[in-house]
Structure formats: C-alpha cells, structure tokens
Design an enzyme around this catalytic site. Structure first.
Site, mmCIF file in Angstrom:
data_model
loop_
_atom_site.group_PDB
_atom_site.id
_atom_site.type_symbol
_atom_site.label_atom_id
_atom_site.label_comp_id
_atom_site.label_asym_id
_atom_site.label_seq_id
_atom_site.Cartn_x
_atom_site.Cartn_y
_atom_site.Cartn_z
ATOM 1 N N ASP A 115 0.833 -1.200 0.000
ATOM 2 C CA ASP A 115 0.000 0.000 0.000
ATOM 3 C C ASP A 115 0.873 1.257 0.000
ATOM 4 O OD1 ASP A 115 -2.856 0.947 0.452
ATOM 5 O OD2 ASP A 115 -1.873 1.928 2.137
ATOM 6 N N GLU A 171 1.777 -0.557 -5.009
ATOM 7 C CA GLU A 171 0.822 0.495 -5.335
ATOM 8 C C GLU A 171 1.638 1.779 -5.401
ATOM 9 O OE1 GLU A 171 -3.215 2.753 -3.775
ATOM 10 O OE2 GLU A 171 -1.563 2.409 -2.421
HETATM 11 C C1 GLC Z 1 -4.191 3.053 -0.529
HETATM 12 C C2 GLC Z 1 -5.407 2.171 -0.386
HETATM 13 C C3 GLC Z 1 -6.560 3.015 0.063
HETATM 14 C C4 GLC Z 1 -6.218 3.652 1.385
HETATM 15 C C5 GLC Z 1 -4.920 4.429 1.293
HETATM 16 C C6 GLC Z 1 -4.411 4.788 2.637
HETATM 17 O O1 GLC Z 1 -4.308 3.950 -1.549
HETATM 18 O O2 GLC Z 1 -5.652 1.493 -1.572
HETATM 19 O O3 GLC Z 1 -7.746 2.284 0.164
HETATM 20 O O4 GLC Z 1 -7.255 4.505 1.786
HETATM 21 O O5 GLC Z 1 -3.912 3.675 0.679
HETATM 22 O O6 GLC Z 1 -3.938 3.641 3.291
#
Ligand code: GLC
Ligand code: CA
Length: 535
Positions: free
Chosen positions: A201, A275
């Site tokens: 994440d 991500e």
């Molecule tokens: C990422 C996740 C999202 C979350 C954010 C903060 O983007 O996919 O759902 O709110 O991180 O952790």
C-alpha cells in the site's frame, strides 16, 4: 514457452473481505466467509487472491489504518481463520497475496499511543513525523491530506504530526531503524504463516523529503492524487509531477532490502506488487528493476476514457516501459479506491475492455464483483463511511460505491451476502446480477469472465508480445477499432456504437457481447464489443 514464475502472467482476484461474504450474520464479510467461497473463486479461473487488509484496526479507513499488523481484527476472525483460508486456497492451487500498509499506522497502534505519552523530543516520537508549530501557531506546512483537510493534526503539547491520509493514520518515519525492523518482522510473520506475496500500500510514499516546505497548489494536488476525482488528464499529470512526498529515491533502498528478504525464502517464489501511482510513467519502472519488486500497478486504465487512441497509448507505453527493465505490465480496470468500471465507461464497454485486456501480456487484476458487471452501489449520504466523505464535508462522495457487498443468491437484498443487515445497503435492482442468476445465464458477464480466463490460460499466457494489427487498428482519437495479435490469437475491439468490419482471420473463440457475422470474408464486430479469433 510458459512462464515458470507463477505471478508473471497470473490473473489475480482482489477481495475486499468486508464486502465479500459474511459467515456469522453481523453484516460484515470476514475470513471464514472468504474461505467458504473459494470454490467460486477457483472456478473463475484466477491464479491468486489479493486480500485487502484484515488486521486489527479501528476501521476508520476500511482497515488501511492498522493497529496491529501481525494479528487479525475480530470482525474478520482470528489467526486460525487466516491459516485456514491460506490452507484452503493452497489446496485449490490458489496463491494468497496479503496487503501490507507501511506508510502509516493507526493512531491506535501502541507506538503512536506511546508517542503521545512520551512527549516532544522522545525516541517514541521519532518513529513518526512530529514537528513544532510555526511561530504563528500554524501547522509546519500547507499540505492537504489525500482525504481532504490539513495533513497535520495537533496534539495536546502543541506539536503536530503528519498524516497524508486520515488524522487517524499517522505517517511512519522510515529513516527510523525501528520502523524498518518492525516491517521486516511483519513480512516474515505473514510469509511464515503461508502467504505467497504482498500488495504494498502507498509503496511510493514511505520516504518524505522537505517536510517543512509548502506546495503551491496543495488542494489541486490532493484532488489529482485521488482516483475518484475526475480531472483533465493534462492538468492532473502536471500536478502529479510536483508531489513532494511521493516517489523519493530513498524508497528503492527499502525495496532492495525487502527483495533480499523475499528471495531468502528459497523455493517459495514470494512476490510483491507496488501500489505506486507516480508520474512520469517511466518512474514506475524503477520499482520493478531486477533487484526490487516484481510488479507495479498501472493505474492508467482506472481513469482512461474508452477511446482508441487513449487505450492504444496506455497499452503501448506500459508494455514498452516495462520491457526496459525486463518486467511485464499489470492491468486493472477497477479496485476498491476507484469507481467500478461498468459505471465509469458503461456495461458493454466494461466487458469489451476486460476481454481486450485479458489477451495482453502481464498480470490481470480483477476486483471482486467486476466479473458480475456490478455498477457502483447507489448510496444515501447517511450510509457513507469513507473518511474522504467526512473530511470534505460531503464534497467528495468517496469510495463506498465500489465497496458495496457482493450479491450471491436469491431474489431479495441482501442476496445471501449476510443473514444480517449489510454494512452498506445492496440495492434490490441488483437482482439479476447475483452469482446465482448469472451462473444460470450463459450470456452473463460472469460466464464471459470464466470463459475468457480459461481461453487466456490455454492460448495466451506465455505467448510473448503483441503486434498491433494495422488493418483493424488505427489508434487515433475516436477510431472505431483497436486490434492486436498475440500467439495465434487476434483480438479486435470495436469501440464505436455501430458494427464494424475487420479483416481478421481465424475462428471465433469468444465475443464480449452480440454476435460476430461474416461479410465478404471479413468479420463484422458488434458495437462496443471485443472478439478473439484463433488462426
Ligand atoms: C491506498 C489504499 C486506500 C487507502 C490508502 C491509505 O491507496 O488502496 O484504500 O485509503 O492507501 O492507506
Ligand atoms: Ca461477519
């Protein structure tokens, strides 16, 4: 030649556990619920599941606010349930990817509670980003949280802490060795428990620089960084070039260390996907250099218009950029942070695009419910729980629409998801979109996905690169057709609202909607549809 590494061209099914299946009638999905539906998942033809967080959490941000990264939140079950889920998945030859959240903890994590108590200048505060107020009492800088409102919250003794997301999600300080050591412990914990990989994440966010400098357009930047805020792509891209807290070079050192840790589990083939929504796109390739992570998400298709030039550019760029580091691309049309693809571009278009993407090299990610063609749930403001909605006073509706629980069976809401009241309401209008009713309809989206994923395995996984088919591919703005060949398969997408002829050889394998006719030796592709032909 088929790829030896399981993740290379895998299809990975993203499960948002809270919305998948509720095993105990409390209205929220849970781990035993996921386990109970693994046959359904297996029958889709996917290779792996990615589970959004199920760790101990006050659930201010759907579990992305982690209070204990090495335990299961009681709402989802317990560690034995996690072990059982992994064992049952492995029994079906499904790999399991856990979602790890290294950018921040929950404010309920014991470290943050200790930092509040220990006070200014303490080593407990050094694990986070605590700073004094400016002389006039304002926060250390003008950054706006990605969920709206200031990125800083003041504590009792006057210091501020940084949170790029909700105030309940204090950012961790990755220059602190204890933070590094704790995450290595967490990675090992889950690998030892049996997981096969990680989705990381906010992977691009761990290292911050210039934490005391202002940004010229903090509100614009915060909007640009949200997948659920529509914005002109040039304006967005210009803003994305100016993010002061993402994609700093220091993050790569962290992933080199993690890669060594993963590789030390010889024979396990542990993978990680980042991500990392970064700009310019070439920067994303740095995360998948040979000694770093295995995959990086491509976010382009989550916002791309249904247009041949836009899609041509996205596909071409992603394949060629990844090739420079010897990696394969990833494709995702929906996730838990973005509007569902059927709502964003249209139902038929969503099917066409899915079939177009399943032919491409690399890994395909499918967000649970996408295979049913689910639209975004229609919610009342009083139902909404996304912190973005709350932090922007309702100006940004947030992501709850994509998180409405899955409809499984029967004729009345909540369609078998739960025997209780679901945490978000499921509209009665989803009656024909349940798993049960789609299984009974050979023309359903579910059957399209099942058939397509089977054909993908049979003919396309490991089939090498693509060649754009000039005769049916124009790749210019507003063109009707976009087409490529790969292995022995020709994939033709008709983006327009009328049927179009394409000079493609071979026999029809599958079509996303409508009927393919032949005319003068050419194939007639139905409107808003994709077809595969085998030569
Ligand atoms: C990422 C996740 C999202 C979350 C954010 C903060 O983007 O996919 O759902 O709110 O991180 O952790
Ligand atoms: Ca439950």
């Amino acid at each position: 030649m088929k790829s030896a590494l399981w993740w290379k061209e895998a299809t990975i099914y993203q499960i948002y556990p809270r919305s998948f299946f509720d095993s105990n009638g409390d209205g929220e999905g849970d781990l035993p619920g996921v386990t109970s539906q693994l046959d359904y998942v297996k029958n889709l033809g996917v290779d792996a599941i990615w589970l959004s967080p199920f760790y101990t959490s006050p659930n201010k941000d759907g579990g992305y606010d982690v209070a204990n990264p090495r335990d299961v939140d009681p709402r989802f079950g317990n560690l034995d349930d996690a072990k059982e889920l992994i064992a049952q998945a492995h029994k079906r030859n499904l790999r399991v990817i856990a979602d790890i959240v290294p950018n921040h903890f929950s404010d309920q994590h014991e470290w943050f509670q200790a930092a509040l108590k220990a006070g200014r200048g303490s080593k407990e505060r050094e694990r986070f980003h605590f700073y004094d107020a400016n002389e006039d009492g304002t926060p250390p800088n003008n950054w706006i949280s990605l969920f709206g409102g200031p990125s800083w919250t003041q504590v009792a003794d006057g210091q501020f802490y940084l949170h790029l997301f909700d105030s309940s999600q204090p950012d961790l300080n990755w220059e602190n060795p204890e933070v590094n050591a704790d995450f290595e412990k967490t990675l090992r914990f889950w690998i030892d428990l049996g997981v096969d990989g990680f989705r990381i994440d906010v992977a691009h966010g761990l290292v911050k620089e210039d934490v005391l400098t202002n940004h010229p357009d903090p509100q614009g930047l915060s909007n640009a960084l949200r997948l659920d805020v529509a914005m002109d792509s040039e304006v967005r891209n210009a803003l994305l070039l100016t993010v002061p807290y993402f994609d700093r070079q220091g993050v790569h050192e962290i992933y080199r260390k993690w890669r060594k840790l993963f590789d030390s589990y010889v024979g396990r083939e542990i993978m990680a996907v980042a991500e990392a929504w970064v700009h310019p796109p070439v920067n994303a390739t740095r995360y998948v250099r040979a000694d770093e992570l295995h995959q990086v998400f491509n976010f382009d298709l989550l916002t791309a218009e249904f247009d041949s030039k836009v899609l041509f550019d996205v596909v071409e760029r992603s394949i060629s950029l990844n090739a420079t580091v010897n990696a394969l691309p990833t494709w995702a049309l929906s996730n838990h942070d973005s509007p569902r693809v059927a709502s964003r571009i249209g139902e038929e278009q969503a099917r066409a695009l899915a079939l177009f993407v399943f032919g491409l090299p690399g890994s395909a990610y499918v967000f649970a419910g996408q295979e049913l063609g689910l639209p975004d749930g229609q919610l009342q403001d009083s139902d909404r729980q996304d912190p973005t909605f709350l932090r922007t006073n309702g100006q940004i509706k947030g992501r709850d629409g994509a998180r409405v629980p899955l409809p499984w069976s029967g004729n009345t809401t909540p369609f078998g998801f739960s025997t209780g009241k679901p945490w978000l309401p499921i509209s009665q209008s989803w009656r024909d979109l349940t798993v049960e009713s789609e299984l009974a309809d050979p023309k359903s989206s579910l059957h399209l996905y099942r058939n397509a994923l089977e054909l993908r395995k049979e003919f396309l996984v490991g089939a090498g690169g693509i060649t754009w088919l000039e005769s049916c591919n124009h790749g210019s703005k507003g063109d009707s057709l976009l087409s490529y060949t790969r292995g022995g398969v020709t994939v033709v997408m008709n983006l327009s609202d009328s049927a179009n002829e394409c000079d493609a050889d071979g026999r029809l394998l599958i079509v996303s909607g409508g009927t393919v006719d032949a005319r003068d030796g050419k194939k007639v592709i139905p409107a808003r549809s994709t077809a595969w032909f085998l030569t």
